[in-house]
Design a protein around this motif. Structure first.
Motif: not given
Ligand code: C2E
Ligand code: MG
Ligand code: MG
Ligand code: MG
Length: 287
Positions: A39-40, A66-72
């Protein structure tokens, strides 16, 4: 009445805390699996050399789908640091970024951010050597960005690692310069190759005389210490004109380019080569 208000305020506050903690635990659990779940990914933001008028370096920046978004990264890096997950994640970043950079045309360097923890828990020099060898990337094409917090301890072991990396030909940049409380003393403890001036100075550069004075002074300081200076967060033509006049050697910011997926960055670099072939790499050399 006052009592019930007080109670409901307290209750609200407590619920807020629970939600925060819950959110943290969810991120932590997800982050543990992020590497194995693939996921990275890295995005790449070019730094424009103002004298050369071309991209001379590209910073690798981590993204987590991650899941339905891009984590900052500002959200998950601190958690990765607290849990120690930054060590395997940081190793992945270094290997991935050097492999990608080996495909770029010309002598464009790749800049990788390092966490303080990577200095404490690993044979960092060995890891860097191994990543460069596996990627077939010369050490001169790697820059490592560190923040002031790394040097807080100012311990000899850290300085030795930095000197060893530098002796290999790797460049060391001080990131987010000016945000810590003793930036200046760090410039004396270690010979950085580059100072990256924090974005917060750029934000109000055009309307605050004090920010202008600070920016100009730091650029001058870099020049007299023989270090390049990157103005971070350049978003407008006006800011560009100002830092150019002040003598910054590089700019990084949304005005020139946001962070790009690897394929888009590669196209940008290839277009640059077509536009202006480098003097040491002529398009057609006579036999
Ligand atoms: P940084 O190393 O100072 O990276 C620059 C940040 O500024 C990036 O945010 C970039 O997207 C953002 N930026 C660039 N130009 C502009 C602009 O013109 N305007 C604005 N508003 N922002 C701009 P990002 O990608 O969210 O990364 C945030 C921080 O997370 C980085 O700050 C770095 O400290 C950390 N980080 C990112 N990737 C890694 C990594 O692989 N390892 C470690 N240890 N830290 C990382
Ligand atoms: Mg950085
Ligand atoms: Mg920075
Ligand atoms: Mg920053």
């Amino acid at each position: 009445k006052a009592k019930s208000e007080g109670r409901s305020t307290y209750h609200f506050f407590e619920t807020g805390m629970d939600a925060d903690l819950q959110q943290r635990r969810t991120i932590e659990a997800g982050l543990r699996l992020a590497l194995q779940r693939d996921e990275l990914r890295l995005v790449y933001q070019p730094l424009l050399g103002l004298q050369q008028n071309r991209v001379i370096c590209v910073e690798a920046l981590l993204r987590w789908d991650h899941e339905d978004r891009t984590v900052s990264p500002t959200e998950f890096i601190p958690i990765a640091e607290e849990t120690g997950l930054i060590v395997p994640i940081g190793e992945w970043v270094l290997r991935e970024a050097t492999k990608t950079a080996a495909k770029w045309p010309g002598d464009v360097r790749v800049a990788v951010n390092l966490s303080p923890m990577q200095f404490k828990t690993r044979d960092l020099v060995g890891l860097v050597k191994s990543a460069l060898a596996d990627a077939h990337l010369p050490a001169s094409r790697l820059e490592l960005e560190i923040t002031e917090s790394l040097l807080l301890a100012d311990n000899e072991a850290t300085l030795n690692v930095l000197h060893e990396l530098r002796a290999m030909g790797v460049r060391i940049s001080m990131d987010d310069f000016g945000t810590g409380y003793s930036s200046l003393s760090y410039l004396r403890s270690f010979p950085f190759d580059k100072i990256k001036i924090d974005r917060s100075f750029m934000r109000d550069l055009t309307d605050r005389k004090d920010s202008q004075a600070i920016m100009e002074a730091v650029i001058g300081l870099g020049r007299s210490l023989g270090m390049s200076t990157t103005a971070e967060g350049v978003e407008t033509e006006e800011q560009l004109a100002m830092v150019r006049a002040q003598g910054a050697t590089e700019i990084q910011g949304f005005l020139f380019s946001p962070p790009l997926p690897p394929a888009a960055l590669l196209s940008l670099l290839r277009a640059q080569v077509r536009k202006a072939p480098e003097p040491d790499r002529p398009a057609a050399r006579p036999p």
